[in-house]
Design a protein around this motif. Structure first.
Motif, mmCIF file in Angstrom:
data_model
loop_
_atom_site.group_PDB
_atom_site.id
_atom_site.type_symbol
_atom_site.label_atom_id
_atom_site.label_comp_id
_atom_site.label_asym_id
_atom_site.label_seq_id
_atom_site.Cartn_x
_atom_site.Cartn_y
_atom_site.Cartn_z
ATOM 1 N N PHE A 39 0.844 -1.197 0.000
ATOM 2 C CA PHE A 39 0.000 0.000 0.000
ATOM 3 C C PHE A 39 0.875 1.241 0.000
ATOM 4 O O PHE A 39 2.047 1.200 0.375
ATOM 5 C CB PHE A 39 -0.985 0.006 1.172
ATOM 6 N N MET A 40 0.294 2.378 -0.422
ATOM 7 C CA MET A 40 1.053 3.612 -0.612
ATOM 8 C C MET A 40 0.200 4.794 -0.207
ATOM 9 O O MET A 40 -1.012 4.765 -0.342
ATOM 10 C CB MET A 40 1.451 3.710 -2.089
ATOM 11 N N GLY A 41 0.860 5.813 0.320
ATOM 12 C CA GLY A 41 0.122 7.004 0.716
ATOM 13 C C GLY A 41 1.032 8.193 0.907
ATOM 14 O O GLY A 41 2.213 8.171 0.557
ATOM 15 N N VAL A 42 0.446 9.226 1.494
ATOM 16 C CA VAL A 42 1.167 10.456 1.770
ATOM 17 C C VAL A 42 0.919 10.816 3.233
ATOM 18 O O VAL A 42 -0.148 10.535 3.776
ATOM 19 C CB VAL A 42 0.744 11.587 0.800
ATOM 20 N N ALA A 43 1.938 11.387 3.863
ATOM 21 C CA ALA A 43 1.836 11.747 5.277
ATOM 22 C C ALA A 43 2.343 13.170 5.476
ATOM 23 O O ALA A 43 3.310 13.587 4.834
ATOM 24 C CB ALA A 43 2.650 10.774 6.126
ATOM 25 N N TYR A 44 1.674 13.882 6.370
ATOM 26 C CA TYR A 44 2.019 15.264 6.667
ATOM 27 C C TYR A 44 2.287 15.405 8.166
ATOM 28 O O TYR A 44 1.552 14.855 8.981
ATOM 29 C CB TYR A 44 0.865 16.198 6.301
ATOM 30 N N LEU A 45 3.322 16.150 8.508
ATOM 31 C CA LEU A 45 3.632 16.469 9.899
ATOM 32 C C LEU A 45 3.841 17.968 10.010
ATOM 33 O O LEU A 45 4.728 18.526 9.351
ATOM 34 C CB LEU A 45 4.918 15.774 10.363
ATOM 35 N N LYS A 46 3.045 18.611 10.839
ATOM 36 C CA LYS A 46 3.251 20.026 11.120
ATOM 37 C C LYS A 46 4.449 20.153 12.065
ATOM 38 O O LYS A 46 4.828 19.183 12.726
ATOM 39 C CB LYS A 46 2.000 20.626 11.745
ATOM 40 N N PRO A 47 5.054 21.334 12.148
ATOM 41 C CA PRO A 47 6.170 21.524 13.083
ATOM 42 C C PRO A 47 5.769 21.088 14.493
ATOM 43 O O PRO A 47 4.684 21.414 14.975
ATOM 44 C CB PRO A 47 6.428 23.033 13.020
ATOM 45 N N GLY A 48 6.635 20.306 15.121
ATOM 46 C CA GLY A 48 6.384 19.820 16.468
ATOM 47 C C GLY A 48 5.612 18.511 16.534
ATOM 48 O O GLY A 48 5.522 17.909 17.602
ATOM 49 N N GLU A 49 5.070 18.042 15.429
ATOM 50 C CA GLU A 49 4.325 16.782 15.424
ATOM 51 C C GLU A 49 5.261 15.603 15.185
ATOM 52 O O GLU A 49 6.372 15.762 14.696
ATOM 53 C CB GLU A 49 3.248 16.782 14.329
ATOM 54 N N HIS A 50 4.752 14.397 15.484
ATOM 55 C CA HIS A 50 5.508 13.176 15.227
ATOM 56 C C HIS A 50 4.550 12.019 14.951
ATOM 57 O O HIS A 50 3.373 12.083 15.289
ATOM 58 C CB HIS A 50 6.404 12.829 16.416
ATOM 59 N N PHE A 51 5.083 10.993 14.321
ATOM 60 C CA PHE A 51 4.394 9.710 14.187
ATOM 61 C C PHE A 51 4.974 8.818 15.269
ATOM 62 O O PHE A 51 6.191 8.713 15.410
ATOM 63 C CB PHE A 51 4.618 9.075 12.807
ATOM 64 N N VAL A 52 4.106 8.179 16.055
ATOM 65 C CA VAL A 52 4.568 7.364 17.173
ATOM 66 C C VAL A 52 5.493 6.247 16.696
ATOM 67 O O VAL A 52 5.414 5.783 15.555
ATOM 68 C CB VAL A 52 3.395 6.748 17.973
ATOM 69 N N GLU A 53 6.345 5.817 17.618
ATOM 70 C CA GLU A 53 7.243 4.710 17.307
ATOM 71 C C GLU A 53 6.418 3.451 17.050
ATOM 72 O O GLU A 53 5.452 3.174 17.756
ATOM 73 C CB GLU A 53 8.205 4.460 18.463
ATOM 74 N N HIS A 54 6.820 2.717 16.021
ATOM 75 C CA HIS A 54 6.107 1.499 15.632
ATOM 76 C C HIS A 54 7.038 0.632 14.792
ATOM 77 O O HIS A 54 8.151 1.042 14.465
ATOM 78 C CB HIS A 54 4.840 1.846 14.831
#
Length: 141
Positions: A39-54
């Motif tokens: 699967f494929m997609g796009v991800a956005y992070l604003k300043p100060g945001e994060h994707f949790v560890e996984h």
């Protein structure tokens, strides 16, 4: 030659997923286009945001930076900075977290392959995302 119906999906037409932080939009998947290998997609992070560890027990994850700068923390120790035009591959079973410490929104394209036997088995969170403290652009989500 057979008739093949191809479908295109726009990121703006996909409901954002904020469950693991940021704004994740899966565009091409078994559910949306009948893919069988990933699967494929796009991800956005604003300043100060994060994707949790996984980690992904069945898939390799490929990331390509389109805009902004992020830091990928690998197995809790190694840090790799990604800037526009750069990509990396996270092997199966390798813990990773992505942070935007910059001052502009980051945008990355991601792809994971092969697929897990069932969607709920494909992604294992190793930290919790507290949405109550997630403040993108100063407003709680």
């Amino acid at each position: 030659m057979t008739d093949t119906h191809l479908t295109k999906i726009a990121a703006g037409d996909v409901t954002p997923n904020h469950r693991r932080g940021g704004d994740i939009r899966v565009l091409l998947s078994p559910k949306t286009v009948g893919s069988t290998s990933g699967f494929m997609g796009v991800a956005y992070l604003k300043p100060g945001e994060h994707f949790v560890e996984h980690y992904h027990p069945y898939s390799e994850e490929f990331m390509y930076m389109v805009r902004g700068t992020v830091t990928a923390r690998i197995d809790g120790a190694q840090e790799i900075v990604l800037t526009p035009g750069e990509g990396m591959m996270i092997p199966k079973n390798v813990r990773h977290r992505v942070d935007n410490h910059g001052d502009e929104e980051a945008c990355m394209v991601f792809h994971a392959s092969p697929l897990a036997p069932r969607p709920e088995l494909g992604h294992v969170d190793t930290e919790h995302h507290d949405t109550a403290h997630d403040t993108a652009a100063g407003t709680p989500r």
